[in-house]
Design an enzyme around this catalytic site. Structure first.
Site, PDB file in Angstrom:
ATOM      1  N   SER A 161      33.600  32.131  48.615  1.00  0.00           N
ATOM      2  CA  SER A 161      33.613  30.701  48.921  1.00  0.00           C
ATOM      3  C   SER A 161      33.464  30.349  50.382  1.00  0.00           C
ATOM      4  CB  SER A 161      34.906  30.089  48.391  1.00  0.00           C
ATOM      5  OG  SER A 161      34.804  30.025  47.008  1.00  0.00           O
TER       6      SER A 161
HETATM    7  S1  VPP Z   1      40.162  29.131  44.656  1.00  0.00           S
HETATM    8  O1  VPP Z   1      36.993  29.507  45.837  1.00  0.00           O
HETATM    9  O2  VPP Z   1      40.474  31.118  48.629  1.00  0.00           O
HETATM   10  O3  VPP Z   1      42.623  30.604  48.419  1.00  0.00           O
HETATM   11  O4  VPP Z   1      36.445  31.712  42.450  1.00  0.00           O
HETATM   12  O5  VPP Z   1      35.581  36.389  42.339  1.00  0.00           O
HETATM   13  O6  VPP Z   1      33.673  33.257  40.675  1.00  0.00           O
HETATM   14  O7  VPP Z   1      31.310  33.655  39.388  1.00  0.00           O
HETATM   15  N1  VPP Z   1      40.014  31.242  46.089  1.00  0.00           N
HETATM   16  N2  VPP Z   1      37.896  32.359  44.049  1.00  0.00           N
HETATM   17  N3  VPP Z   1      35.644  34.187  41.935  1.00  0.00           N
HETATM   18  N4  VPP Z   1      33.868  35.518  41.119  1.00  0.00           N
HETATM   19  N5  VPP Z   1      31.302  35.831  40.035  1.00  0.00           N
HETATM   20  C1  VPP Z   1      39.648  30.807  44.756  1.00  0.00           C
HETATM   21  C2  VPP Z   1      41.259  29.155  46.015  1.00  0.00           C
HETATM   22  C3  VPP Z   1      41.273  30.614  46.466  1.00  0.00           C
HETATM   23  C4  VPP Z   1      38.172  30.982  44.468  1.00  0.00           C
HETATM   24  C5  VPP Z   1      37.371  30.671  45.716  1.00  0.00           C
HETATM   25  C6  VPP Z   1      40.696  28.237  47.093  1.00  0.00           C
HETATM   26  C7  VPP Z   1      42.641  28.731  45.578  1.00  0.00           C
HETATM   27  C8  VPP Z   1      41.473  30.776  47.965  1.00  0.00           C
HETATM   28  C9  VPP Z   1      37.034  32.589  43.049  1.00  0.00           C
HETATM   29  C10 VPP Z   1      36.874  34.041  42.665  1.00  0.00           C
HETATM   30  C11 VPP Z   1      38.082  34.456  41.847  1.00  0.00           C
HETATM   31  C12 VPP Z   1      35.068  35.410  41.828  1.00  0.00           C
HETATM   32  C13 VPP Z   1      38.125  34.193  40.485  1.00  0.00           C
HETATM   33  C14 VPP Z   1      39.114  35.091  42.507  1.00  0.00           C
HETATM   34  C15 VPP Z   1      33.364  36.867  40.901  1.00  0.00           C
HETATM   35  C16 VPP Z   1      31.857  36.890  40.872  1.00  0.00           C
HETATM   36  C17 VPP Z   1      33.196  34.414  40.604  1.00  0.00           C
HETATM   37  C18 VPP Z   1      39.271  34.574  39.774  1.00  0.00           C
HETATM   38  C19 VPP Z   1      40.245  35.476  41.792  1.00  0.00           C
HETATM   39  C20 VPP Z   1      31.895  34.622  39.969  1.00  0.00           C
HETATM   40  C21 VPP Z   1      30.025  36.082  39.347  1.00  0.00           C
HETATM   41  C22 VPP Z   1      40.345  35.231  40.420  1.00  0.00           C
HETATM   42  C23 VPP Z   1      28.889  36.054  40.329  1.00  0.00           C
HETATM   43  O8  VPP Z   1      37.155  31.596  46.514  1.00  0.00           O
END
Ligand code: VPP
Length: 457
Positions: free
Chosen positions: A169
């Site tokens: 992100s």
């Molecule tokens: S939200 O925004 O930074 O504090 O979505 O690894 O999504 O489609 N990070 N992380 N996803 N994948 N593929 C979270 C938050 C937190 C979010 C982000 C702002 C509270 C933060 C994700 C991350 C995820 C992810 C999902 C991390 C893998 C690859 C995808 C579930 C942990 C995805 C396919 C658990 C291409 O960074």
């Protein structure tokens, strides 16, 4: 027998064994030891650079050894200088861009965070966004270059430049900048993110955190880090727009630093991006970068769209910068990234007392080694940011690899490290606070440090 200490050498000479004589050799001593190990590298017994700057700038440092005919006695003692046959050129001193005070601060905070989170490794880079100078670059684990007996390869990795990873992100700051640059989007424009998932072919894009509502504006997409919201904006502007800006700010590109073992990462050509890739690339997957590239990209946003070339060597003259993003777009993004940290649902752990700062967190599941796809429970926690917002000067990236303790979100694990290092940096560099409560501005009472989380419970 080489590499003896002077005492050991003298003890051997005292044995008066015929034919055994001593010569004095100099060996580098690294006063900052493990704190600068990856950056400085070390030289081998023949004083040739083996790693780091010692290798990258070896001929600069080593000079050209002169040649002269001498007459020595049987014990090697110099009897007579006959003539100089080739002038020696002394090695030139090399002034690195590193500020040792910041290097120590960064190393300490990163080391504590690795221990506290039970993490495997980490990197932290501090950059001067106006000059392009790298002021601190630290990795954990590290090693003591003065005592290389029990070295393990994992300790010697200059991870900030040789480990590539998916920026997750943190990439949203670049993708959203591209959207604003098109002129088709402004921060208050909204996107429906309900129900927090979006099916694209075989992929299901999901939002991790429950967003504050079914519809978010662009700033809200960054604050809530909505993958769905980011993807919809990406579909509208197209993959090429994001590709071009990512390329311009150096993601997956050669940094020109020429550091031994430095990796370039990978930014796939937009022509290969189908709909699913346009989405996942917009929020940082399918692209691989180094920590150095990530902080360089954020420095363009911080420096009003002007990218200064990265340098590890102290520079006094102003660098040749490139306008990679219109100033107005960069300034708009600065405001949005400040909201990411200061808004009620923002990443409050990144706040820095007495200063306004901006940034973006990221938590990326690690691609599991071997099998395709993503590991269930191994993550990389990220935070990239800069400040002070009234005149951004320093950009910092924090990478914590595989935290295993309580949480793993970037906003929980890496944001506090960013806050402490940015706070220390701004103070050490005597930067005027841009966020003092009014009463302190009136009279000269000493600044009472605000509670770390900006007064939140
Ligand atoms: S939200 O925004 O930074 O504090 O979505 O690894 O999504 O489609 N990070 N992380 N996803 N994948 N593929 C979270 C938050 C937190 C979010 C982000 C702002 C509270 C933060 C994700 C991350 C995820 C992810 C999902 C991390 C893998 C690859 C995808 C579930 C942990 C995805 C396919 C658990 C291409 O960074």
């Amino acid at each position: 027998m080489r590499g003896l200490t002077p005492e050991q050498g003298q003890a051997v000479l005292d044995l008066k064994v015929p034919g055994v004589y001593g010569i004095e050799e100099f060996r580098r001593f690294y006063p900052a030891g493990e704190v600068t190990a990856h950056m400085v590298g070390f030289t081998d017994i023949d004083d040739h650079g083996r790693e780091g700057v010692e290798l990258a700038y070896d001929e600069w440092l080593a000079g050209v050894p002169g040649k002269r005919q001498v007459i020595k006695d049987r014990r090697g003692r110099l009897i007579k200088d006959v003539q100089v046959t080739k002038n020696a050129k002394a090695g030139k001193p090399l002034a690195l861009s590193i500020d040792l005070r910041l290097q120590y601060l960064a190393n300490r905070e990163l080391r504590n965070a690795i221990i506290e989170n039970g993490a495997k490794a980490g990197s932290l880079v501090i950059m001067d966004v106006k000059t392009g100078e790298i002021l601190a670059m630290v990795n954990q684990p590290t090693y003591n270059p003065n005592n290389r007996r029990n070295l393990q390869p994992a300790m010697m990795r200059n991870r900030a430049m040789i480990d590539v990873f998916e920026p997750g992100s943190t990439m949203k700051a670049i993708s959203m900048s591209a959207a604003i640059e098109t002129g088709r989007w402004k921060p208050s424009d909204t996107v429906e993110v309900y129900p927090g998932s979006l099916q694209i072919g075989k992929y299901t894009i999901k939002d991790v955190s429950k967003t504050e509502g079914p519809v978010l504006d662009l700033t809200g997409i960054l604050i809530n880090s909505s993958n769905v919201g980011m993807s919809k904006v990406a579909f509208d502007i197209g993959g090429e727009t994001i590709f071009r800006l990512a390329q311009k700010v150096g993601l997956g590109q050669d940094t020109g630093l020429g550091f031994p073992g430095e990796r370039v990462g990978n930014l796939p050509n937009y022509r290969e991006w189908r709909k699913a890739e346009t989405a996942t690339l917009s929020y940082g997957y399918g692209i691989s970068v180094t920590a150095i590239q990530l902080v360089h990209a954020f420095s363009a946003l911080a420096n009003n769209g002007r990218l200064a070339p990265l340098t590890l060597i102290k520079t006094d003259k102003a660098p040749q910068t490139t306008q990679v993003l219109p100033e107005a777009v960069a300034k708009t993004m600065q405001g949005m990234l400040q909201q990411v940290i200061e808004a009620p649902r923002g990443v409050f752990r990144a706040q820095v007392p007495a200063y306004h700062v901006g940034g973006k967190s990221g938590t990326a599941r690690k691609t599991s080694v071997g099998t395709k796809g993503y590991a269930e429970n191994s993550y990389r926690s990220l935070f990239a940011g800069f400040g002070p917002m009234n005149d951004p000067r320093y950009a910092i990236v924090v990478v914590i690899d595989e935290p295993t303790k309580a949480g793993y979100f970037g906003g929980l694990v890496s944001a506090p490290v960013f806050s402490r290092v940015m706070s220390g940096t701004l103070r050490l560099m005597n930067v005027t606070p841009d966020n003092l409560p009014p009463v302190q501005q009136a009279n000269a009472t000493p600044v009472v440090p605000l509670k770390a989380n900006g007064g939140r419970g």
